[in-house]
Design an enzyme around this catalytic site. Structure first.
Site, PDB file in Angstrom:
ATOM      1  N   MET A  29       5.203  54.407   3.660  1.00  0.00           N
ATOM      2  CA  MET A  29       4.179  54.118   2.801  1.00  0.00           C
ATOM      3  C   MET A  29       3.840  55.375   2.059  1.00  0.00           C
ATOM      4  SD  MET A  29       2.022  51.067   4.095  1.00  0.00           S
ATOM      5  CE  MET A  29       1.152  51.782   5.589  1.00  0.00           C
ATOM      6  N   GLY A  30       4.634  56.493   1.939  1.00  0.00           N
ATOM      7  CA  GLY A  30       4.355  57.574   1.360  1.00  0.00           C
ATOM      8  C   GLY A  30       3.666  58.518   2.142  1.00  0.00           C
ATOM      9  N   LEU A  32       4.509  61.686   2.840  1.00  0.00           N
ATOM     10  CA  LEU A  32       5.589  61.973   3.796  1.00  0.00           C
ATOM     11  C   LEU A  32       5.102  63.305   4.768  1.00  0.00           C
ATOM     12  CD1 LEU A  32       8.772  61.158   1.747  1.00  0.00           C
ATOM     13  CD2 LEU A  32       7.312  59.580   3.115  1.00  0.00           C
ATOM     14  N   GLY A  35       8.149  63.056  10.372  1.00  0.00           N
ATOM     15  CA  GLY A  35       8.456  62.233  10.989  1.00  0.00           C
ATOM     16  C   GLY A  35       9.331  61.417  10.099  1.00  0.00           C
ATOM     17  N   HIS A  36       8.816  61.297   8.969  1.00  0.00           N
ATOM     18  CA  HIS A  36       9.771  60.345   7.789  1.00  0.00           C
ATOM     19  C   HIS A  36      10.802  61.235   7.516  1.00  0.00           C
ATOM     20  CE1 HIS A  36       5.427  59.315   6.618  1.00  0.00           C
ATOM     21  NE2 HIS A  36       5.860  58.190   6.738  1.00  0.00           N
ATOM     22  N   GLN A  60      -0.067  44.172   4.320  1.00  0.00           N
ATOM     23  CA  GLN A  60      -0.163  44.437   5.798  1.00  0.00           C
ATOM     24  C   GLN A  60      -1.598  45.030   6.128  1.00  0.00           C
ATOM     25  OE1 GLN A  60       3.350  47.178   5.289  1.00  0.00           O
ATOM     26  NE2 GLN A  60       2.038  48.498   6.870  1.00  0.00           N
ATOM     27  N   SER A 187       0.825  59.707   8.612  1.00  0.00           N
ATOM     28  CA  SER A 187       0.233  59.818   7.193  1.00  0.00           C
ATOM     29  C   SER A 187      -1.311  60.023   7.351  1.00  0.00           C
ATOM     30  CB  SER A 187       0.582  58.907   6.257  1.00  0.00           C
ATOM     31  OG  SER A 187       1.842  58.800   6.004  1.00  0.00           O
ATOM     32  N   ARG A 188      -1.817  58.949   8.324  1.00  0.00           N
ATOM     33  CA  ARG A 188      -3.352  59.172   8.391  1.00  0.00           C
ATOM     34  C   ARG A 188      -3.804  60.502   8.970  1.00  0.00           C
ATOM     35  NH1 ARG A 188      -1.800  53.621   9.660  1.00  0.00           N
ATOM     36  NH2 ARG A 188      -2.788  52.193   8.103  1.00  0.00           N
TER      37      ARG A 188
HETATM   38  P1  AMP Z   1       4.838  54.698   7.479  1.00  0.00           P
HETATM   39  O1  AMP Z   1       4.803  55.550   6.228  1.00  0.00           O
HETATM   40  O2  AMP Z   1       3.618  55.384   8.276  1.00  0.00           O
HETATM   41  O3  AMP Z   1       4.813  53.081   7.124  1.00  0.00           O
HETATM   42  O4  AMP Z   1       6.113  54.795   8.209  1.00  0.00           O
HETATM   43  C1  AMP Z   1       7.576  54.826   7.706  1.00  0.00           C
HETATM   44  C2  AMP Z   1       8.385  54.841   8.820  1.00  0.00           C
HETATM   45  O5  AMP Z   1       8.161  56.173   9.289  1.00  0.00           O
HETATM   46  C3  AMP Z   1       8.161  53.872   9.988  1.00  0.00           C
HETATM   47  O6  AMP Z   1       9.306  53.288  10.356  1.00  0.00           O
HETATM   48  C4  AMP Z   1       7.396  54.739  10.726  1.00  0.00           C
HETATM   49  O7  AMP Z   1       7.721  54.269  12.471  1.00  0.00           O
HETATM   50  C5  AMP Z   1       8.083  55.902  10.621  1.00  0.00           C
HETATM   51  N1  AMP Z   1       7.304  57.025  11.271  1.00  0.00           N
HETATM   52  C6  AMP Z   1       5.824  57.331  10.941  1.00  0.00           C
HETATM   53  N2  AMP Z   1       5.539  58.411  11.690  1.00  0.00           N
HETATM   54  C7  AMP Z   1       6.692  58.824  12.420  1.00  0.00           C
HETATM   55  C8  AMP Z   1       6.567  59.786  13.513  1.00  0.00           C
HETATM   56  N3  AMP Z   1       5.767  60.613  13.998  1.00  0.00           N
HETATM   57  N4  AMP Z   1       8.057  59.928  14.086  1.00  0.00           N
HETATM   58  C9  AMP Z   1       8.957  58.979  13.689  1.00  0.00           C
HETATM   59  N5  AMP Z   1       8.702  58.106  12.954  1.00  0.00           N
HETATM   60  C10 AMP Z   1       7.841  57.974  12.155  1.00  0.00           C
END
Ligand code: AMP
Length: 280
Positions: A29-30, A32, A35-36, A60, A187-188
């Site tokens: 969801m950007g 970034l 983790g991403h 969602q 991201s939050r």
């Molecule tokens: P999101 O942008 O939050 O929807 O996350 C996109 C993907 O990145 C999802 O598969 C998350 O589980 C993964 N993700 C988000 N934060 C982390 C993190 N800290 N470590 C590993 N993967 C992450």
């Protein structure tokens, strides 16, 4: 960097490379962070190229204010992806286009795994996740798709979705990347004050303490220990702490030999909802 808003153009660009190249897909969801990027690096190491989708998926979110305030930083995201070595394509669709005009969730029969934790606390969340992931996988047609264990229940849901929809893709789970202070990257986190950012370490510290005491204490004792840690925290409000069976995600009342368990937390720092989990 190749940024596409239209799936047809993306597909043509991917085809133009070479039909036989394998695609590793990372839906996001950007906003970034590392983790991403770790997911994208893994995708690049296991495939010929990576497609990263950047799309804040309205279906969602069960909270309109959370959706509105979700950080949107496309230019920065593209700049970050440009720092990686390898062939990366960005897919940043408009909602109407991705959803063919009707931005609504489908309903999925995931079974019991969707009824626990996030399923209980965020109404309709996993139907929204399933709807968007299914649409994205059909557009991108990757060999493998990468999801973080940060959203462990979501990872299990996506595996189930792929089975239900018979999608020809392998789902890969990737480890959680943390800030130096232990807070799981999210991201939050960009919405946290300095004080909240520090206080939020209670989440990973508690999970770690529960992990360290897992053999010694019973599950009710571990639950009480976690609750106490959150009661002591002034800035972080616990929504749930659960120890669950890793395979079924069912809340555990006692340890059964041969099963593996994970601790799961959802907590609020002000308006910002944070989640984390750890294998015990
Ligand atoms: P999101 O942008 O939050 O929807 O996350 C996109 C993907 O990145 C999802 O598969 C998350 O589980 C993964 N993700 C988000 N934060 C982390 C993190 N800290 N470590 C590993 N993967 C992450």
């Amino acid at each position: 960097m190749n940024v596409f808003t239209n799936a047809e153009n993306l597909r043509q660009a991917l085809k133009a490379q070479n039909d036989k190249k394998t695609i590793g897909f990372v839906p996001t969801m950007g906003a970034l962070h590392r983790g991403h990027l770790s997911l994208v690096s893994t995708a690049l190491s296991e495939n010929d190229c990576a497609v990263v989708s950047i799309f804040v998926n309205p279906t969602q979110f069960d909270n309109a204010s959370d959706l509105k305030k979700y950080p949107r930083t496309l230019d920065k995201d593209v700049a970050l992806l440009e720092t990686l070595q390898g062939s990366v394509f960005v897919y940043a669709p408009e909602a109407d286009h991705l959803y063919n005009g009707a931005v609504v969730s489908r309903h999925f029969k995931y079974g019991a795994i969707a009824k626990e934790m996030e399923g209980k606390h965020r109404h309709g969340h996993f139907d929204g996740v399933g709807t968007v992931v299914s649409l994205l996988l059909k557009r991108v047609e990757p060999a493998k798709a990468y999801f973080g264990q940060k959203d462990f229940q979501q990872l299990q849901i996506v595996k189930k979705l792929v089975e239900l929809e018979k999608l020809p893709v392998k789902i890969i789970g990737c480890p959680i990347v943390r800030e130096e202070n232990g807070l799981a990257m999210s991201s939050r986190n960009k919405r946290l004050s300095k004080e909240q950012f520090e206080a939020a370490t209670v989440i990973s510290k508690t999970l770690k303490e529960v992990k360290e005491n897992f053999e010694k204490l019973s599950i009710p004792q571990l639950n009480a220990l976690a609750k106490k840690r959150f009661d002591e925290s002034k800035l972080i409000e616990l929504e749930y702490f659960e120890i669950a069976n890793e395979a079924t995600l069912k809340t555990a009342q006692r340890k059964i030999k041969g099963n593996t368990y994970r601790g799961f937390v959802a907590a609020f720092a002000g308006e910002v909802r944070l989640i984390d989990n750890m294998q015990l």
